[in-house]
Design a protein around this motif. Structure first.
Motif, PDB file in Angstrom:
ATOM      1  N   THR A   1       1.506  -7.581 -90.349  1.00 30.39           N
ATOM      2  CA  THR A   1       0.585  -6.373 -91.022  1.00 30.39           C
ATOM      3  C   THR A   1       0.688  -6.589 -92.263  1.00 30.39           C
ATOM      4  N   PRO A   2       0.426  -7.416 -93.106  1.00 35.25           N
ATOM      5  CA  PRO A   2       1.348  -7.598 -94.577  1.00 35.25           C
ATOM      6  C   PRO A   2       0.463  -6.559 -95.732  1.00 35.25           C
ATOM      7  N   SER A   3      -0.583  -6.010 -95.341  1.00 31.17           N
ATOM      8  CA  SER A   3      -1.201  -5.068 -96.337  1.00 31.17           C
ATOM      9  C   SER A   3      -0.716  -3.792 -96.043  1.00 31.17           C
ATOM     10  N   HIS A   4      -0.111  -3.354 -95.001  1.00 33.41           N
ATOM     11  CA  HIS A   4       0.222  -2.021 -94.737  1.00 33.41           C
ATOM     12  C   HIS A   4       1.184  -2.078 -93.394  1.00 33.41           C
ATOM     13  N   GLN A   5       2.347  -2.514 -93.465  1.00 30.83           N
ATOM     14  CA  GLN A   5       3.272  -2.893 -92.328  1.00 30.83           C
ATOM     15  C   GLN A   5       3.174  -1.555 -91.273  1.00 30.83           C
ATOM     16  N   PHE A   6       2.861  -1.956 -90.072  1.00 29.56           N
ATOM     17  CA  PHE A   6       2.723  -0.967 -89.132  1.00 29.56           C
ATOM     18  C   PHE A   6       4.086  -1.015 -88.525  1.00 29.56           C
ATOM     19  N   PRO A   7       4.623   0.245 -88.236  1.00 31.62           N
ATOM     20  CA  PRO A   7       4.134   1.584 -88.818  1.00 31.62           C
ATOM     21  C   PRO A   7       4.760   1.864 -90.001  1.00 31.62           C
ATOM     22  N   MET A   8       5.725   1.294 -90.768  1.00 39.10           N
ATOM     23  CA  MET A   8       6.669   1.427 -91.737  1.00 39.10           C
ATOM     24  C   MET A   8       5.779   1.776 -92.851  1.00 39.10           C
ATOM     25  N   GLY A   9       4.808   0.835 -93.192  1.00 43.55           N
ATOM     26  CA  GLY A   9       3.913   0.988 -94.503  1.00 43.55           C
ATOM     27  C   GLY A   9       4.103   0.339 -95.811  1.00 43.55           C
ATOM     28  N   MET A  10       4.912  -0.376 -95.557  1.00 47.74           N
ATOM     29  CA  MET A  10       5.418  -1.199 -96.824  1.00 47.74           C
ATOM     30  C   MET A  10       4.107  -2.528 -96.874  1.00 47.74           C
ATOM     31  N   ILE A  11       4.114  -2.829 -98.258  1.00 50.03           N
ATOM     32  CA  ILE A  11       3.160  -3.718 -98.434  1.00 50.03           C
ATOM     33  C   ILE A  11       4.007  -5.214 -98.992  1.00 50.03           C
ATOM     34  N   MET A  12       3.462  -5.960 -98.545  1.00 42.45           N
ATOM     35  CA  MET A  12       4.092  -7.520 -98.699  1.00 42.45           C
ATOM     36  C   MET A  12       3.712  -7.856-100.230  1.00 42.45           C
ATOM     37  N   PRO A  13       4.692  -8.154-100.846  1.00 45.33           N
ATOM     38  CA  PRO A  13       4.536  -8.534-102.255  1.00 45.33           C
ATOM     39  C   PRO A  13       3.892 -10.129-102.062  1.00 45.33           C
ATOM     40  N   ILE A  14       3.237 -10.429-103.204  1.00 43.67           N
ATOM     41  CA  ILE A  14       2.569 -11.676-103.521  1.00 43.67           C
ATOM     42  C   ILE A  14       3.524 -12.883-103.148  1.00 43.67           C
TER      43      ILE A  14
ATOM     44  N   ALA B   1       3.923 -21.445 -92.959  1.00 39.83           N
ATOM     45  CA  ALA B   1       2.997 -21.778 -91.785  1.00 39.83           C
ATOM     46  C   ALA B   1       2.628 -23.315 -91.937  1.00 39.83           C
ATOM     47  N   ASN B   2       2.511 -23.483 -93.305  1.00 41.74           N
ATOM     48  CA  ASN B   2       2.076 -24.867 -93.639  1.00 41.74           C
ATOM     49  C   ASN B   2       3.118 -26.001 -93.042  1.00 41.74           C
ATOM     50  N   ARG B   3       4.281 -25.620 -93.295  1.00 45.84           N
ATOM     51  CA  ARG B   3       5.720 -26.397 -92.833  1.00 45.84           C
ATOM     52  C   ARG B   3       5.828 -26.844 -91.595  1.00 45.84           C
ATOM     53  N   VAL B   4       5.492 -25.767 -90.845  1.00 50.39           N
ATOM     54  CA  VAL B   4       6.019 -25.626 -89.436  1.00 50.39           C
ATOM     55  C   VAL B   4       4.627 -25.874 -88.461  1.00 50.39           C
ATOM     56  N   ASP B   5       3.229 -26.299 -89.153  1.00 49.24           N
ATOM     57  CA  ASP B   5       2.031 -26.490 -88.623  1.00 49.24           C
ATOM     58  C   ASP B   5       1.812 -25.359 -87.821  1.00 49.24           C
ATOM     59  N   GLY B   6       1.865 -24.142 -88.208  1.00 46.35           N
ATOM     60  CA  GLY B   6       1.722 -22.962 -87.592  1.00 46.35           C
ATOM     61  C   GLY B   6       0.487 -22.121 -87.959  1.00 46.35           C
ATOM     62  N   PHE B   7       0.503 -21.014 -87.502  1.00 46.60           N
ATOM     63  CA  PHE B   7      -0.628 -20.149 -87.875  1.00 46.60           C
ATOM     64  C   PHE B   7      -0.021 -18.668 -87.934  1.00 46.60           C
ATOM     65  N   ILE B   8      -0.705 -17.988 -88.810  1.00 49.16           N
ATOM     66  CA  ILE B   8      -0.337 -16.597 -89.002  1.00 49.16           C
ATOM     67  C   ILE B   8      -1.285 -15.714 -88.648  1.00 49.16           C
ATOM     68  N   ILE B   9      -1.207 -14.734 -87.816  1.00 46.34           N
ATOM     69  CA  ILE B   9      -2.272 -13.783 -87.241  1.00 46.34           C
ATOM     70  C   ILE B   9      -2.098 -12.568 -88.297  1.00 46.34           C
ATOM     71  N   GLU B  10      -2.968 -12.331 -88.957  1.00 50.24           N
ATOM     72  CA  GLU B  10      -2.882 -11.164 -90.056  1.00 50.24           C
ATOM     73  C   GLU B  10      -3.814  -9.803 -89.711  1.00 50.24           C
ATOM     74  N   ASP B  11      -3.074  -8.824 -89.146  1.00 54.10           N
ATOM     75  CA  ASP B  11      -3.646  -7.764 -88.613  1.00 54.10           C
ATOM     76  C   ASP B  11      -3.829  -6.727 -90.060  1.00 54.10           C
ATOM     77  N   ASP B  12      -5.303  -6.865 -90.454  1.00 52.31           N
ATOM     78  CA  ASP B  12      -5.668  -5.757 -91.847  1.00 52.31           C
ATOM     79  C   ASP B  12      -6.338  -4.722 -91.177  1.00 52.31           C
ATOM     80  N   TYR B  13      -5.617  -3.768 -90.284  1.00 50.59           N
ATOM     81  CA  TYR B  13      -6.348  -2.934 -89.769  1.00 50.59           C
ATOM     82  C   TYR B  13      -6.638  -1.659 -90.516  1.00 50.59           C
ATOM     83  N   ASP B  14      -6.023  -1.436 -91.728  1.00 48.58           N
ATOM     84  CA  ASP B  14      -6.426  -0.093 -92.242  1.00 48.58           C
ATOM     85  C   ASP B  14      -6.130  -0.223 -93.892  1.00 48.58           C
ATOM     86  N   SER B  15      -6.567  -1.510 -94.383  1.00 44.84           N
ATOM     87  CA  SER B  15      -6.723  -1.748 -95.732  1.00 44.84           C
ATOM     88  C   SER B  15      -7.438  -1.091 -96.699  1.00 44.84           C
TER      89      SER B  15
END
Ligand SMILES: Cc1ncc(COP(=O)(O)O)c(C=O)c1O
Length: 468
Positions: A246-259, A269-283
């Motif tokens: 939850t990068p835009s408002h970490q749930f529940p602690m509320g920090m915002i992930m810097p750019i 994600a690119n390196r490990v050929d993976g995926f990021i599930i971004e939950d932007d629930y209250d931005s």
């Protein structure tokens, strides 16, 4: 009109009238046919169940003789007023499934409920919503099944909105509508399939998402957080290929992930050929600092699955959320999920679409941003005034909830109980931790959106009196 439909077995050695009598008795004892209910007339029930009138009459006579029902002349049979304390339920082979307790209404003495998830319904534009819903009912084809991915016009409105407000870059074809974020995560787990069963999650983090991953057989890899949100270095050690964050408002602690960290996360994600599930629930609600675009919008490699919801900015009861899939996964969805129907009502989706298209959504958002900003200020002012340094506020930059760290030796339960005794409801944060809370002092979660400014002030004052 009230009807009953028991399963009666004509081949069974128990006579039909006894089977019917037992069925109705059971239903009355379990309170599924409440006191005062008028039973169907003998003629109607006999016709409905294809039984003889005498069979139904005999069952009713037996129930009346035992005092379960009473006859009102000229009107029919009614369930009698029974002392239910004396009844033993279940009986006669009644259903013994454990039905979870329904959410109880708040006890009367709770005057201020800081529940996260409650929103300000006083300012919902009911008249506009009603007008549009009525309009939609006259649209062509409105009563048929809808598009399995969600109504295309609604997906178009969401794509436009996400681009303008969150920098999300997607076509309507990449969007799937669903009945809430958990339902969409569940669908996503099916799409991802069975090969990759490890997922990194924030700790503390959203328990609702964790539960879905666990139910799909995923192994959770706990990743700590710091003032910048998810610790990327720990993620790199985890060997996971998927991360829920939850990068835009970490749930529940509320920090915002810097750019800078966002970029590192994308590189991971690119390196490990993976995926990021971004939950932007209250931005939608940010009180300080510049808007930070969603991860999805700065990802050139199709590594982000973006989730958003209408629960916070519109209504939680509307149950509409959306998921933006990168091309690889939307292709998988199209190949394998042709037979899945869309769970969200088409009528509701069309209403929401017009609500957005005709400008009501933006107007509502502007209004709610202002209202929540004011409530947020009132909350912080009241905390400062009544609690001073006895508490530390965490996650104050955005969203509809805050974390209050109480600098006392009381336990979380004890603080919640003291608040409750004083008529205020506040919520634990321990359930968001995977292996037990790791903070020195208890931290409580307070949602402020559903309370008026006046109630926020009074609630905080009473809390202070109850704790300090
Ligand atoms: C992080 C997070 N995601 C999603 C949700 C719920 O979204 P929805 O109502 O669409 O299921 C919540 C609810 O509080 C939440 O905290």
């Amino acid at each position: 009109m009230f009807e009953i439909t028991p399963h009666l077995d004509p081949k069974h050695q128990t006579p039909l009238y006894i089977q019917l009598y037992k069925y109705i008795l059971n239903e009355i004892e379990a309170d599924r046919i409440p006191q005062g209910t008028k039973l169907p007339s003998i003629r109607k029930l006999a016709a409905h169940l294809e039984l003889g009138k005498n069979t139904v009459d005999a069952a009713y006579q037996q129930l009346a003789a035992e005092g379960y029902i009473e006859s009102k002349p000229g009107s029919g049979y009614y369930v009698a007023d029974l002392d239910r304390q004396l009844l033993t339920v279940p009986k006669h082979g009644a259903c013994t499934i454990n039905i979870p307790e329904l959410k109880k209404p708040l006890p009367n003495h709770i005057r201020y409920d800081f529940r996260h998830g409650n929103i300000d319904t006083d300012n919902f534009p009911f008249a506009d919503w009603k007008k549009i819903s009525n309009q939609v009912l006259f649209e062509k084809d409105i009563f048929s099944y809808g598009d399995r991915q969600g109504e295309p016009e609604l997906r178009l409105e969401i794509a436009k909105y996400l681009y303008e407000s969150r920098g999300v870059s997607c076509s309507p074809e990449q969007i799937i509508i669903g009945g809430g974020i958990q339902q969409l995560i569940s669908l996503l787990c099916f799409i991802i399939g069975v090969k990759d069963k490890g997922i990194a999650v924030e700790n503390p983090g959203y328990d609702g998402a964790r539960a879905v991953f666990l139910h799909h057989g995923f192994q959770l890899k706990s990743i700590g957080i710091d003032q910048c949100g998810l610790k990327i270095a720990e993620l790199e050690q985890s060997r996971a290929r998927f991360v829920y964050v939850t990068p835009s408002h970490q749930f529940p602690m509320g920090m915002i992930m810097p750019i800078a960290n966002r970029m590192k996360l994308l590189q991971w994600a690119n390196r490990v050929d993976g995926f990021i599930i971004e939950d932007d629930y209250d931005s939608e609600f940010r009180y300080r600092g510049k808007p930070i675009p969603a991860l999805q919008g700065i990802d050139p490699n199709g590594r982000v699955i973006y989730l958003g919801t209408f629960s916070k900015a519109l209504l939680p009861s509307i149950r509409v959320a959306y998921m933006v899939l990168p091309e690889a996964l939307i292709n998988k969805f199209n190949e394998n999920f042709q037979s899945y129907e869309q769970p969200v009502s088409k009528i509701l989706q069309k209403t929401l679409c017009l609500f957005m298209r005709q400008g009501y959504w933006q107007k509502h958002l502007r209004k709610m941003r202002h209202i929540y900003q004011k409530k947020h200020e009132v909350l912080f002012k009241a905390v400062h005034e009544h609690m001073g340094n006895n508490v530390r506020m965490i996650g104050e930059n955005s969203g509809l909830h805050v974390i209050m760290e109480v600098k006392k030796n009381d336990t979380e339960d004890c603080l919640i109980q003291k608040a409750r005794n004083a008529g205020v409801r506040v919520y634990p944060t321990s359930k968001y931790w995977m292996n037990g809370r790791q903070t020195l002092h208890p931290q409580l979660l307070l949602g402020f959106a559903g309370l008026s400014e006046k109630d926020i002030q009074s609630g905080i004052k009473i809390l202070s009196g109850a704790w300090f």
